[in-house]
Design a protein around this motif. Structure first.
Motif, short mmCIF file in Angstrom:
data_model
loop_
_atom_site.label_atom_id
_atom_site.label_comp_id
_atom_site.label_asym_id
_atom_site.label_seq_id
_atom_site.Cartn_x
_atom_site.Cartn_y
_atom_site.Cartn_z
N ASN A 148 0.99 -4.71 33.24
CA ASN A 148 2.20 -5.79 32.80
C ASN A 148 3.38 -4.76 32.48
O ASN A 148 3.25 -4.51 31.13
CB ASN A 148 1.68 -6.86 32.04
N LEU A 149 4.31 -4.48 33.23
CA LEU A 149 5.27 -3.53 32.73
C LEU A 149 6.26 -4.01 31.67
O LEU A 149 6.51 -3.08 30.72
CB LEU A 149 5.98 -2.94 33.77
N ASP A 150 6.53 -5.32 31.65
CA ASP A 150 7.49 -5.70 30.54
C ASP A 150 6.59 -5.49 29.25
O ASP A 150 7.18 -5.09 28.19
CB ASP A 150 7.79 -7.04 30.81
N LEU A 151 5.47 -5.85 29.09
CA LEU A 151 4.65 -5.91 27.98
C LEU A 151 4.36 -4.47 27.47
O LEU A 151 4.22 -4.41 26.50
CB LEU A 151 3.25 -6.85 28.45
N LEU A 152 4.07 -3.63 28.58
CA LEU A 152 3.82 -2.35 28.31
C LEU A 152 4.71 -1.65 27.40
O LEU A 152 4.88 -0.73 26.56
CB LEU A 152 3.72 -1.40 29.50
N LYS A 153 6.19 -1.91 27.94
CA LYS A 153 7.41 -1.50 27.24
C LYS A 153 7.41 -1.80 25.82
O LYS A 153 7.60 -0.96 24.91
CB LYS A 153 8.67 -1.79 28.08
N THR A 154 7.19 -2.89 25.49
CA THR A 154 7.44 -3.67 24.24
C THR A 154 5.83 -2.95 23.20
O THR A 154 6.34 -2.54 22.10
CB THR A 154 7.13 -5.03 24.14
N GLN A 155 4.92 -2.76 23.81
CA GLN A 155 3.76 -1.99 23.09
C GLN A 155 3.83 -0.75 22.83
O GLN A 155 3.74 -0.34 21.68
CB GLN A 155 2.53 -2.37 24.08
N LEU A 156 4.81 0.13 23.63
CA LEU A 156 5.07 1.45 23.46
C LEU A 156 5.96 1.53 22.09
O LEU A 156 5.92 2.39 21.33
CB LEU A 156 5.40 2.08 24.58
N SER A 157 7.31 0.62 22.43
CA SER A 157 8.10 0.56 21.36
C SER A 157 7.50 0.21 19.81
O SER A 157 8.06 0.64 18.89
CB SER A 157 9.03 -0.56 21.54
N GLU A 158 6.45 -0.63 19.91
CA GLU A 158 5.76 -1.13 18.51
C GLU A 158 4.82 0.04 18.17
O GLU A 158 4.76 0.29 16.85
CB GLU A 158 4.85 -2.32 19.06
N ILE A 159 4.24 0.73 18.89
CA ILE A 159 3.22 1.79 18.63
C ILE A 159 4.01 3.06 18.12
O ILE A 159 3.74 3.55 17.00
CB ILE A 159 2.45 2.20 19.65
N VAL A 205 3.02 4.56 34.98
CA VAL A 205 3.23 5.93 34.68
C VAL A 205 4.60 6.43 34.72
O VAL A 205 4.89 7.04 33.53
CB VAL A 205 2.64 6.94 35.74
N ALA A 206 5.40 6.04 35.34
CA ALA A 206 6.76 6.16 35.28
C ALA A 206 7.45 5.47 34.03
O ALA A 206 8.11 6.47 33.42
CB ALA A 206 7.37 5.35 36.59
N LEU A 207 6.82 4.34 33.88
CA LEU A 207 7.35 3.78 32.69
C LEU A 207 7.20 4.38 30.93
O LEU A 207 7.96 4.84 30.17
CB LEU A 207 6.93 2.31 32.24
N ILE A 208 5.81 4.99 31.27
CA ILE A 208 5.33 5.73 29.99
C ILE A 208 6.12 6.99 30.05
O ILE A 208 6.38 7.61 28.81
CB ILE A 208 3.76 6.10 30.22
N ALA A 209 6.20 7.70 31.13
CA ALA A 209 6.71 8.86 31.15
C ALA A 209 8.54 8.96 30.63
O ALA A 209 8.77 9.76 29.98
CB ALA A 209 6.80 9.70 32.56
N ALA A 260 8.64 12.31 23.01
CA ALA A 260 7.36 12.38 22.78
C ALA A 260 6.60 13.35 23.57
O ALA A 260 7.10 13.16 24.87
CB ALA A 260 6.67 10.95 22.68
N LYS A 261 5.46 13.90 23.43
CA LYS A 261 4.71 14.64 24.60
C LYS A 261 3.92 14.03 25.38
O LYS A 261 3.33 13.02 24.64
CB LYS A 261 4.23 15.72 23.44
N LEU A 262 3.73 13.98 26.46
CA LEU A 262 2.86 13.41 27.38
C LEU A 262 2.01 14.23 28.17
O LEU A 262 2.61 15.31 28.93
CB LEU A 262 3.91 12.48 28.41
N ILE A 263 0.66 13.97 28.03
CA ILE A 263 -0.43 14.53 29.05
C ILE A 263 -0.80 13.28 29.78
O ILE A 263 -1.37 12.26 29.23
CB ILE A 263 -1.46 15.40 28.32
N HIS A 264 -0.77 13.44 31.02
CA HIS A 264 -1.17 12.41 32.15
C HIS A 264 -2.24 13.03 33.11
O HIS A 264 -2.16 14.00 33.49
CB HIS A 264 0.08 12.08 32.95
#
Length: 282
Positions: free
Chosen positions: A41-52, A84-88, A96-100
């Motif tokens: 759920n990409l919309d939710l994912l975006k919100t979750q990343l912003s919160e964390i 993955v695109a959204l997280i990157a 932020a550093k990212l290891i995928h």
């Protein structure tokens, strides 16, 4: 203090990172299962990343049901590519550093020499296609990312080949295991430690890296080693892949060349037998 977000917290790799995290109290660890990080759920994912608001992301979450992916292409691509695109993108915009984590399934299995990071990709199943698309998206959205390609992952956690073999070898007198697919296993605890070593290393060198344990074996040879270490009496018969058809094709050869990661990050990679023994002792 770095805040490290681990996606796929309940998977093999996420679980091993959780075990190791207590050795690194200088970091704040956030272990996110599907309720905290929703990769489909990409919309939710975006919100979750912003919160964390992580400063380091270890993206271990993925769609990994190789055979099911043949009929669940959209879901596989949502999780393994779009998320993955959204997280990157988030990591790039927030420094932020990212290891995928990626896979040997990005290759077609036609090589006869160990595959390095420059080897041509050509996935032969939907899962591999979705993971390769994720690699491309990851580096496109965030050229500072590190991608770790790994293979044949096992652990005391989750479902994997080693645990399946242990169960079957205690239940059955004889089992068949394919003998014409060659690669090298990866003990998730070793990969987890390598990821921590990379984020604690003095320099950050982005790009694609291969990581698996040392050794070149078939699944059949792997099963024989499991039999030996477990002292099981079961007979293990080697069969060709053609005798064990699956919905998704598997690459016949996916041995990874680890020279680059050893040189850049000064990693000492154990032999597969040494690591398998650790799992049996634990």
């Amino acid at each position: 203090m770095e805040k490290i977000l681990v996606t796929g917290a309940n998977g093999q790799l996420g679980s091993e990172l959780n075990v190791l995290s207590s050795n690194y109290p200088q970091h704040e660890w956030v272990f996110a299962d599907r309720t905290k990080i929703t990769l489909d759920n990409l919309d939710l994912l975006k919100t979750q990343l912003s919160e964390i608001q992580p400063t380091i992301i270890l993206n271990c979450g993925a769609y990994t049901a190789v055979d099911k992916a043949e009929t669940e292409k959209e879901l596989a691509f949502t999780i393994n590519n779009a998320a993955v695109a959204l997280i990157a993108k988030y990591a790039f915009e927030n420094n932020a550093k990212l290891i995928h984590i990626s896979t040997d399934y990005v290759f077609d299995g036609l090589s006869s020499i160990a595959l390095n990071e420059e080897a041509e990709t050509n996935p032969i199943n939907i899962y591999g296609e979705s993971k390769r698309a994720g690699e491309i998206a990851c580096l496109s959205e965030n050229p500072n990312s590190i991608i770790l390609r790994t293979s044949w992952v096992y652990s005391k956690f989750g479902n994997n080949f080693v645990k399946t073999m242990q169960r079957l070898m205690q239940e059955k007198e004889s089992i068949n295991v394919v003998n014409d697919q060659v690669g090298s296993p990866t003990y998730a605890a070793d990969l987890a430690q390598a990821m921590i070593d990379i984020i604690n290393f003095s320099t950050w060198v982005p790009g694609i890296y291969n990581y698996s344990n040392e050794g070149e074996i078939s699944w059949h040879e792997f099963a024989l080693t499991i039999k030996e270490f477990g002292e099981y009496k079961c007979i293990v018969v080697g069969i060709p892949s053609a005798s064990y058809p699956t919905p998704a094709k598997r690459p016949n050869f996916s041995l990874l060349d680890k020279k680059k990661i050893k040189e850049v990050y000064n990693l000492d990679i154990p032999d597969y037998q040494e690591s398998l023994k650790k799992m049996f002792i634990k």
